[in-house]
Enzyme design. Structure first.
Site, PDB file in Angstrom:
ATOM      1  N   GLY A  10       0.759  -1.245   0.000  1.00  0.00           N
ATOM      2  CA  GLY A  10       0.000   0.000   0.000  1.00  0.00           C
ATOM      3  C   GLY A  10       0.782   1.284   0.000  1.00  0.00           C
ATOM      4  O   GLY A  10       0.196   2.362  -0.201  1.00  0.00           O
ATOM      5  N   PRO A  40       4.577  -5.285  -0.692  1.00  0.00           N
ATOM      6  CA  PRO A  40       4.614  -4.083  -1.524  1.00  0.00           C
ATOM      7  C   PRO A  40       4.500  -4.426  -3.008  1.00  0.00           C
ATOM      8  O   PRO A  40       5.022  -5.452  -3.456  1.00  0.00           O
ATOM      9  CB  PRO A  40       5.994  -3.499  -1.226  1.00  0.00           C
ATOM     10  CG  PRO A  40       6.836  -4.697  -0.919  1.00  0.00           C
ATOM     11  CD  PRO A  40       5.915  -5.664  -0.198  1.00  0.00           C
ATOM     12  N   ARG A  76       3.260  -1.497  -5.821  1.00  0.00           N
ATOM     13  CA  ARG A  76       3.484  -0.235  -6.522  1.00  0.00           C
ATOM     14  C   ARG A  76       4.821   0.433  -6.184  1.00  0.00           C
ATOM     15  O   ARG A  76       5.516   0.924  -7.073  1.00  0.00           O
ATOM     16  CB  ARG A  76       2.343   0.716  -6.162  1.00  0.00           C
ATOM     17  CG  ARG A  76       2.312   1.990  -6.971  1.00  0.00           C
ATOM     18  CD  ARG A  76       1.276   2.974  -6.421  1.00  0.00           C
ATOM     19  NE  ARG A  76       0.046   2.382  -6.000  1.00  0.00           N
ATOM     20  CZ  ARG A  76      -1.068   2.316  -6.748  1.00  0.00           C
ATOM     21  NH1 ARG A  76      -1.088   2.851  -7.942  1.00  0.00           N
ATOM     22  NH2 ARG A  76      -2.144   1.747  -6.259  1.00  0.00           N
ATOM     23  N   ARG A 123      -5.589   2.930 -15.902  1.00  0.00           N
ATOM     24  CA  ARG A 123      -5.665   3.724 -14.662  1.00  0.00           C
ATOM     25  C   ARG A 123      -6.283   5.111 -14.839  1.00  0.00           C
ATOM     26  O   ARG A 123      -7.131   5.507 -14.038  1.00  0.00           O
ATOM     27  CB  ARG A 123      -4.282   3.820 -14.000  1.00  0.00           C
ATOM     28  CG  ARG A 123      -3.646   2.451 -13.711  1.00  0.00           C
ATOM     29  CD  ARG A 123      -2.433   2.536 -12.802  1.00  0.00           C
ATOM     30  NE  ARG A 123      -2.806   2.914 -11.458  1.00  0.00           N
ATOM     31  CZ  ARG A 123      -2.649   4.103 -10.944  1.00  0.00           C
ATOM     32  NH1 ARG A 123      -2.062   5.051 -11.642  1.00  0.00           N
ATOM     33  NH2 ARG A 123      -3.055   4.369  -9.719  1.00  0.00           N
ATOM     34  N   TYR A 139      -9.643   5.406 -12.604  1.00  0.00           N
ATOM     35  CA  TYR A 139      -9.442   6.101 -11.325  1.00  0.00           C
ATOM     36  C   TYR A 139      -9.197   7.596 -11.525  1.00  0.00           C
ATOM     37  O   TYR A 139      -8.940   8.314 -10.556  1.00  0.00           O
ATOM     38  CB  TYR A 139      -8.224   5.561 -10.562  1.00  0.00           C
ATOM     39  CG  TYR A 139      -8.119   4.061 -10.458  1.00  0.00           C
ATOM     40  CD1 TYR A 139      -9.093   3.309  -9.812  1.00  0.00           C
ATOM     41  CD2 TYR A 139      -7.012   3.395 -10.989  1.00  0.00           C
ATOM     42  CE1 TYR A 139      -8.961   1.937  -9.702  1.00  0.00           C
ATOM     43  CE2 TYR A 139      -6.884   2.023 -10.874  1.00  0.00           C
ATOM     44  CZ  TYR A 139      -7.865   1.296 -10.237  1.00  0.00           C
ATOM     45  OH  TYR A 139      -7.732  -0.057 -10.122  1.00  0.00           O
ATOM     46  N   CYS A 185     -12.868   3.156 -28.902  1.00  0.00           N
ATOM     47  CA  CYS A 185     -14.147   3.830 -29.167  1.00  0.00           C
ATOM     48  C   CYS A 185     -14.903   4.160 -27.898  1.00  0.00           C
ATOM     49  O   CYS A 185     -16.012   3.655 -27.666  1.00  0.00           O
ATOM     50  CB  CYS A 185     -14.990   2.943 -30.066  1.00  0.00           C
ATOM     51  SG  CYS A 185     -14.120   2.576 -31.562  1.00  0.00           S
TER      52      CYS A 185
HETATM   53  N1  LLP Z   1      -1.601  -6.933  -0.731  1.00  0.00           N
HETATM   54  C1  LLP Z   1      -2.924  -7.004  -0.990  1.00  0.00           C
HETATM   55  C2  LLP Z   1      -3.752  -7.947  -0.251  1.00  0.00           C
HETATM   56  C3  LLP Z   1      -3.479  -6.169  -1.987  1.00  0.00           C
HETATM   57  O1  LLP Z   1      -4.774  -6.241  -2.231  1.00  0.00           O
HETATM   58  C4  LLP Z   1      -2.648  -5.262  -2.691  1.00  0.00           C
HETATM   59  C5  LLP Z   1      -3.207  -4.401  -3.734  1.00  0.00           C
HETATM   60  C6  LLP Z   1      -1.278  -5.242  -2.387  1.00  0.00           C
HETATM   61  C7  LLP Z   1      -0.785  -6.082  -1.392  1.00  0.00           C
HETATM   62  C8  LLP Z   1      -0.309  -4.335  -3.081  1.00  0.00           C
HETATM   63  O2  LLP Z   1      -0.598  -3.004  -2.881  1.00  0.00           O
HETATM   64  P1  LLP Z   1       0.423  -1.877  -3.390  1.00  0.00           P
HETATM   65  O3  LLP Z   1       1.674  -1.998  -2.572  1.00  0.00           O
HETATM   66  O4  LLP Z   1       0.693  -2.099  -4.813  1.00  0.00           O
HETATM   67  O5  LLP Z   1      -0.308  -0.627  -3.134  1.00  0.00           O
HETATM   68  N2  LLP Z   1      -5.282  -1.224  -9.603  1.00  0.00           N
HETATM   69  C9  LLP Z   1      -5.089  -0.201  -8.593  1.00  0.00           C
HETATM   70  C10 LLP Z   1      -4.440  -0.750  -7.355  1.00  0.00           C
HETATM   71  C11 LLP Z   1      -5.193  -1.895  -6.735  1.00  0.00           C
HETATM   72  C12 LLP Z   1      -4.474  -2.488  -5.552  1.00  0.00           C
HETATM   73  C13 LLP Z   1      -5.079  -3.767  -5.138  1.00  0.00           C
HETATM   74  N3  LLP Z   1      -4.430  -4.421  -4.053  1.00  0.00           N
HETATM   75  C14 LLP Z   1      -4.276   0.921  -9.210  1.00  0.00           C
HETATM   76  O6  LLP Z   1      -3.944   0.853 -10.380  1.00  0.00           O
HETATM   77  O7  LLP Z   1      -3.991   1.912  -8.527  1.00  0.00           O
END
Ligand code: LLP
Length: 418
Positions: free
Chosen positions: A239, A274, A276, A312, A316, A342
């Protein structure tokens, strides 16, 4: 920090000019820097040096085999959310003992696959799921290691579609009911409780929501231990946000320091998931301008990448910087950068001051390494694009561009229509 930099007005990825790759591979394509990927992984890992931990990279952010392999070689584990992601992780030689399986909708065949593979643990998201895992493990004569994914009811202050730790979200088990659920888990013969898990949301740019959640989990762990339920792993999910535009997310060092300060004495192995923060700024999307046009007041730059390649912005309203691959002195204009799909929602940037571009020129859509290719589709029957990894002076196509034949693979016209 990343390795996409201008030299003499030309964008390079490490030691390769982006236009050279475009000339060889064609456009559009995703481009990743090996050096940036490695550095981001190591910075995160290093930040946690003072506590026992496993970094289970969230495969959903970018599940290309080359990228998974890179982190596995660094000693990372994998956070999976499907049988497909488990398959990918195993393909690159991930240690099953470092795989955690999250997700609200695990199918029976996926649970069986994970049990057979002897993954580290299931992050269980409901009471019913717990029952099914117990039953499947029993049928296979195994014990399933589990943690419960706790919904701590904290507001991660991020986009509503990617916030997951609020009571109103579908994720996890209500923290109020979790003690009861752990007590039940203890009575099940084919599960072994090993941890506590949570994931509050994505693109979180403040520390406080993580710490709020952690505080709640700490008191839960205290209660569990009082009842003799031993907790070995504390999975804090992923996150941590990145800079797309002007966000100022905490550095992994700062995030780790806060976590460690709050939970050092907990005597657990920490798990982080992690996605992103590791891959987001290590990748860009390279696309070519097909046409430009002006409808009265509005300028449009039409490029060959669309919402099917990078969704994205469309879903979003996400901001991705758009930069020319070769800087020319033509001034700027206010424009929408749009794709060929389209739908009016098919844009990469809206109302943006960008350098005046002409047909044939290349653009770079920045910060596209996370949730870019992994969310791509074949909408409008567009073959999915190539992915390229640069290391030093060389580039490697790590996924070839799909061909038309790939689009119809598996489709059949039944005999009665022939
Ligand atoms: N762990 C779990 C259980 C998750 O659901 C997620 C992301 C992560 C880890 C990794 O989160 P990160 O570190 O990447 O924030 N498609 C959206 C993001 C959806 C995230 C879903 N879960 C976007 O493009 O912003």
């Amino acid at each position: 920090m990343n390795d996409f930099n201008y030299r003499d007005d030309r964008l390079w990825c490490e030691d390769v000019p982006v236009e050279v790759i475009a000339g060889k591979v064609g456009t559009p394509f995703y481009l990743y820097s090996h050096k940036t990927l490695l550095q981001h992984f190591r910075v995160f890992d290093e930040a946690l040096r003072d506590v026992p931990h496993i970094i289970c990279y969230a495969a959903k952010a970018n599940s290309n085999l080359a990228i998974l392999r890179l982190f596995v070689k660094e000693g990372g584990g994998v956070d999976i959310v499907s049988g497909g992601e488990l398959y990918r992780a195993l393909q690159v030689g991930a240690d099953p003992g470092k795989i955690v399986y999250s997700g609200v909708g695990k199918r029976v065949d996926e649970i069986d696959f994970a049990l057979r593979s002897e993954i580290l643990m299931f992050n269980v998201e409901s009471s019913e799921e717990l029952g099914v895992i117990n039953e499947r493990a029993g049928l296979m004569g195994r014990k399933a290691r589990i943690s419960l994914r706790i919904n701590p009811d904290v507001d991660p202050k991020t986009h509503p579609h990617i916030s997951t730790g609020l009571k109103s979200n579908k994720f996890g088990i209500d923290i109020e009911k979790s003690l009861e659920e752990y007590r039940r888990a203890r009575t099940l013969p084919h599960v072994e409780i090993v941890g506590v898990d949570c994931h509050i949301g994505s693109q979180v740019t403040q520390i406080s929501p993580f710490i709020d959640a952690l505080e709640r989990l700490k008191s839960l762990i205290g209660r569990l231990r009082e009842e003799g339920i031993e907790i070995r792993y504390l999975d804090l999910g992923g996150g941590l946000g990145i800079t797309y535009n002007e966000e100022m997310p905490p550095h992994p060092e700062e995030y780790a320091r806060a976590v460690i300060e709050s939970a050092r004495d907990l005597k657990v192995t920490f798990i982080f998931e992690p996605g992103r923060v590791i891959v987001g700024n290590a990748g860009i999307l390279v696309s070519r301008v097909l046409y430009t046009k002006s409808n009265g007041e509005k300028n449009f730059v039409i490029v060959d990448a669309g919402m099917n390649d990078l969704i994205r912005p469309s879903i979003y309203g996400s901001y991705h910087q758009v930069q020319p691959v070769v800087i020319r002195d033509r001034g700027s204009f206010l424009a929408d950068v749009v794709g060929p799909i389209c739908e009016s929602g098919d844009f990469l940037a809206k109302g943006r001051m960008i350098p005046k571009l002409e047909r044939g020129e290349l653009i770079a859509v920045m910060s596209a390494g996370a949730y870019g290719f992994s969310m791509a589709s074949n909408y409008n029957s567009r073959p999915r694009i190539a992915e390229v990894l640069v290391k030093d002076r060389k580039f490697h196509v790590v996924r070839k561009r799909e061909e038309y034949a790939d689009l119809t693979r598996g489709e059949r016209v039944p005999a009665f229509l022939k």
